[in-house]
Write a protein that holds these residues in place. Sequence first.
Motif, PDB file in Angstrom:
ATOM      1  N   UNK A 190      64.974 106.248  22.213  1.00  0.00           N
ATOM      2  CA  UNK A 190      63.549 106.528  22.432  1.00  0.00           C
ATOM      3  C   UNK A 190      62.748 106.541  21.146  1.00  0.00           C
ATOM      4  N   UNK A 191      63.191 105.776  20.140  1.00  0.00           N
ATOM      5  CA  UNK A 191      62.459 105.705  18.873  1.00  0.00           C
ATOM      6  C   UNK A 191      61.089 105.088  19.114  1.00  0.00           C
ATOM      7  N   UNK A 192      60.055 105.745  18.582  1.00  0.00           N
ATOM      8  CA  UNK A 192      58.683 105.260  18.726  1.00  0.00           C
ATOM      9  C   UNK A 192      58.133 104.876  17.350  1.00  0.00           C
ATOM     10  N   UNK A 193      57.373 103.778  17.306  1.00  0.00           N
ATOM     11  CA  UNK A 193      56.746 103.336  16.065  1.00  0.00           C
ATOM     12  C   UNK A 193      55.277 103.753  16.054  1.00  0.00           C
ATOM     13  N   UNK A 194      54.830 104.180  14.879  1.00  0.00           N
ATOM     14  CA  UNK A 194      53.445 104.639  14.749  1.00  0.00           C
ATOM     15  C   UNK A 194      52.845 104.106  13.454  1.00  0.00           C
ATOM     16  N   UNK A 195      51.689 103.440  13.599  1.00  0.00           N
ATOM     17  CA  UNK A 195      50.992 102.972  12.405  1.00  0.00           C
ATOM     18  C   UNK A 195      50.257 104.151  11.774  1.00  0.00           C
ATOM     19  N   UNK A 309      61.291 121.236  13.689  1.00  0.00           N
ATOM     20  CA  UNK A 309      60.189 120.572  14.402  1.00  0.00           C
ATOM     21  C   UNK A 309      60.775 119.661  15.466  1.00  0.00           C
ATOM     22  N   UNK A 310      59.930 119.268  16.409  1.00  0.00           N
ATOM     23  CA  UNK A 310      60.397 118.469  17.532  1.00  0.00           C
ATOM     24  C   UNK A 310      60.413 116.975  17.235  1.00  0.00           C
ATOM     25  N   UNK A 311      59.387 116.500  16.517  1.00  0.00           N
ATOM     26  CA  UNK A 311      59.277 115.073  16.216  1.00  0.00           C
ATOM     27  C   UNK A 311      59.517 114.856  14.718  1.00  0.00           C
ATOM     28  N   UNK A 312      60.472 113.991  14.378  1.00  0.00           N
ATOM     29  CA  UNK A 312      60.788 113.743  12.979  1.00  0.00           C
ATOM     30  C   UNK A 312      60.635 112.261  12.643  1.00  0.00           C
ATOM     31  N   UNK A 313      60.357 112.006  11.364  1.00  0.00           N
ATOM     32  CA  UNK A 313      60.321 110.637  10.856  1.00  0.00           C
ATOM     33  C   UNK A 313      61.737 110.188  10.539  1.00  0.00           C
ATOM     34  N   UNK A 314      62.109 109.053  11.081  1.00  0.00           N
ATOM     35  CA  UNK A 314      63.427 108.478  10.837  1.00  0.00           C
ATOM     36  C   UNK A 314      63.372 107.513   9.655  1.00  0.00           C
ATOM     37  N   UNK A 315      62.350 106.653   9.646  1.00  0.00           N
ATOM     38  CA  UNK A 315      62.202 105.635   8.607  1.00  0.00           C
ATOM     39  C   UNK A 315      60.745 105.208   8.535  1.00  0.00           C
ATOM     40  N   UNK A 316      60.396 104.488   7.478  1.00  0.00           N
ATOM     41  CA  UNK A 316      59.032 104.002   7.331  1.00  0.00           C
ATOM     42  C   UNK A 316      58.986 102.816   6.390  1.00  0.00           C
ATOM     43  N   UNK A 336      69.846 111.590   6.846  1.00  0.00           N
ATOM     44  CA  UNK A 336      70.401 112.303   7.986  1.00  0.00           C
ATOM     45  C   UNK A 336      70.088 111.633   9.323  1.00  0.00           C
ATOM     46  N   UNK A 337      69.131 110.669   9.293  1.00  0.00           N
ATOM     47  CA  UNK A 337      68.746 110.007  10.552  1.00  0.00           C
ATOM     48  C   UNK A 337      69.088 108.516  10.562  1.00  0.00           C
ATOM     49  N   UNK A 338      69.964 108.083   9.677  1.00  0.00           N
ATOM     50  CA  UNK A 338      70.309 106.661   9.606  1.00  0.00           C
ATOM     51  C   UNK A 338      70.949 106.143  10.891  1.00  0.00           C
ATOM     52  N   UNK A 339      71.649 107.013  11.603  1.00  0.00           N
ATOM     53  CA  UNK A 339      72.359 106.588  12.815  1.00  0.00           C
ATOM     54  C   UNK A 339      71.407 106.222  13.953  1.00  0.00           C
ATOM     55  N   UNK A 340      70.093 106.424  13.749  1.00  0.00           N
ATOM     56  CA  UNK A 340      69.124 106.063  14.788  1.00  0.00           C
ATOM     57  C   UNK A 340      68.533 104.660  14.570  1.00  0.00           C
ATOM     58  N   UNK A 341      68.923 103.989  13.486  1.00  0.00           N
ATOM     59  CA  UNK A 341      68.606 102.575  13.242  1.00  0.00           C
ATOM     60  C   UNK A 341      67.104 102.276  13.223  1.00  0.00           C
ATOM     61  N   UNK A 342      66.296 103.216  12.754  1.00  0.00           N
ATOM     62  CA  UNK A 342      64.846 103.022  12.736  1.00  0.00           C
ATOM     63  C   UNK A 342      64.377 101.789  11.984  1.00  0.00           C
ATOM     64  N   UNK A 343      64.952 101.455  10.804  1.00  0.00           N
ATOM     65  CA  UNK A 343      64.473 100.288  10.060  1.00  0.00           C
ATOM     66  C   UNK A 343      64.551  98.981  10.830  1.00  0.00           C
ATOM     67  N   UNK A 344      65.536  98.851  11.713  1.00  0.00           N
ATOM     68  CA  UNK A 344      65.680  97.606  12.472  1.00  0.00           C
ATOM     69  C   UNK A 344      64.525  97.442  13.455  1.00  0.00           C
ATOM     70  N   UNK A 345      64.115  98.530  14.068  1.00  0.00           N
ATOM     71  CA  UNK A 345      63.013  98.449  15.022  1.00  0.00           C
ATOM     72  C   UNK A 345      61.701  98.145  14.305  1.00  0.00           C
ATOM     73  N   UNK A 346      61.530  98.705  13.107  1.00  0.00           N
ATOM     74  CA  UNK A 346      60.322  98.429  12.326  1.00  0.00           C
ATOM     75  C   UNK A 346      60.243  96.943  11.971  1.00  0.00           C
ATOM     76  N   UNK A 347      61.348  96.390  11.471  1.00  0.00           N
ATOM     77  CA  UNK A 347      61.357  94.973  11.099  1.00  0.00           C
ATOM     78  C   UNK A 347      61.106  94.088  12.311  1.00  0.00           C
ATOM     79  N   UNK A 348      61.726  94.423  13.420  1.00  0.00           N
ATOM     80  CA  UNK A 348      61.547  93.640  14.643  1.00  0.00           C
ATOM     81  C   UNK A 348      60.084  93.618  15.067  1.00  0.00           C
ATOM     82  N   UNK A 349      59.443  94.775  15.015  1.00  0.00           N
ATOM     83  CA  UNK A 349      58.027  94.836  15.394  1.00  0.00           C
ATOM     84  C   UNK A 349      57.172  93.951  14.491  1.00  0.00           C
ATOM     85  N   UNK A 350      57.416  93.998  13.175  1.00  0.00           N
ATOM     86  CA  UNK A 350      56.591  93.245  12.238  1.00  0.00           C
ATOM     87  C   UNK A 350      56.878  91.747  12.301  1.00  0.00           C
ATOM     88  N   UNK A 351      58.118  91.373  12.544  1.00  0.00           N
ATOM     89  CA  UNK A 351      58.440  89.953  12.710  1.00  0.00           C
ATOM     90  C   UNK A 351      57.703  89.393  13.918  1.00  0.00           C
TER      91      UNK A 351
END
Length: 417
Positions: A190-195, A309-316, A336-351
Motif C-alpha cells: 500500500x505504498x503511496x507516492x506524494x509530490x 507516527x502512523x504514516x512514515x516516509x520510506x524513500x524520496x 529501516x524501511x528498505x524492505x518496502x521497495x519504495x525507490x522502485x515505485x518512485x522510478x516507475x512513476x517517473x518513467x
Amino acid sequence: MTLQFIELSTESYADFESKHVLGTYTQSIAQYQLLLKRGHKAFLVGVTDNNGVVAAALVTTEITRLGPAFLFDRGPLLDFHNKRLLNFFVNESRKFAKQHGALYMKWEPNVTYVKTDNKGNLLEVPNDNFLSLMVQQNFEHEPFEFGMSTTGSPSWEYVKNLSGLVDSQSIDKTYSKNVQYYLKKNKQFGIQLRQLSRKDLPSFKKLTQKTAERLNYHDKSLDFYETVYDTYGDQATFVFAELNFEKYITSENQKIIALDQKLAKLQEKIDKYPKLEKFKRQYFEFDDQKKHHVKRSNVATTQMADAGINVVTVAGALFIEQPQEVTYLYSGTYEEYMAYYGPYQIQDMMIKKAANDGIKQYNFYGISGRFDGSDGVLGFKTAFEGEARQLVGQFILPVKPLKYKIYRLLKKITGRN
C-alpha cells in the motif's frame, strides 16, 4: 552566411536549448537562473547566422588561484560535425573568455564516447573521432575519470530509451523480473507516492542527509533544494514514497483471518480424508502464507511503535524534466524501511510520466563506470533495463598559455586547484 558570436537573451537561449538534441538540464535557462541566485557568475553565449541562433552555451566560472576558468558543463550546444561552425565557436568563445580574464576553458560536451550493456560490454565502437576533432581545435583531453561525484556532472551515466513506449503495460514488460516483483509488492504494502510542496523540503533534506551519512558522501544543503524548487518550478519533481502503518497492518491482519478460515476448512477435509495428500499440501501452502503475513504484521507493528507516527516516509527523490530527458538527481531511503521497495515505485512513476509526456530518454544519471560489483547503485539502475553511457569527458583550452602552464605545475605540486 555571416556568423556572429554574441551574448544571448534569456528568451532566445531558452528557445534554442529546449529544442537542441544535446540540450540537458545543466545547460538549461533554469540552471542559469539557479546559478545566479546562488552567487555564481554565468553567461549565455551563442552564435547566430542569418536564420537565427545556431549554437549556444551556458558558461559558468570556476575560481582558481591564478584566475577564473570558463566551464561548459555538458556544453556547448552545436553541431560538432559542422567544422566551420565549431572552429568559429572555439575561436570566438576563447576571445570572450580572454576578455573576462579567464585562465582556460573547460568543455564537457554532452556527447557519448561509448555505450555498454549492463555488464560493461561495448555496444558500439568508441567515439575516438570526436576526441581527434577536439584535439584538432587545440584542446587537451583530460584522462577519463571513473567513480561517483556529487559536485559535478558524472562522466558515466545510465539511461533508458523510452521511444515507442506508450502505455504502462509496455513499460512494465521492459523491466527486469526483479523490478516487476518489487512493484507488485509495493501494491501489497500500500505504498503511496506524494509530490512535495516547498514546506516539505526540510523533511526531504532530513532524508537525503541521513542517506548521505550512511553512504559517506556530501549532501546538498536545504537552501540548494529550496532554490531548485523555486527556480525550476514544474520542471522539478520532489516525491516521497510513504507507508500508512495502520492501513498496512489492517490489510495484513485481514489476510491472516481469511487464511485462518481456509486452514480450518482444510483441517476438516484432512480429518475426514486423512489419506488424501492434496489437502495436506494445500494446508502447508496456506499455513506458510499465513506465517509471512503474521511476520509482516508484527514487524510493521514494531516499526510503528518505534516511529511514534502512523504514516512514515520510506524513500524520496528529486527529478528534473527537460524536453529531451527526465533526469534522476538526488534521493534517499531510510534504512529501516528498505524492505518496502519504495525507490522502485518512485522510478516507475517517473518513467511512465516521462513516456506520457512524450520524452524519449530517462536518465538515471551517475554511475561509477565500473562493472565489477563495486558500484552500489549500478544494480538498482540496471534493473530497469537501459544502457550505460560514458561521455567524451573534459577538454581544456588554455586562454593564457604561459600562465596556464604555471597553474598546472602548481596544481601538480600541491594537488590543489
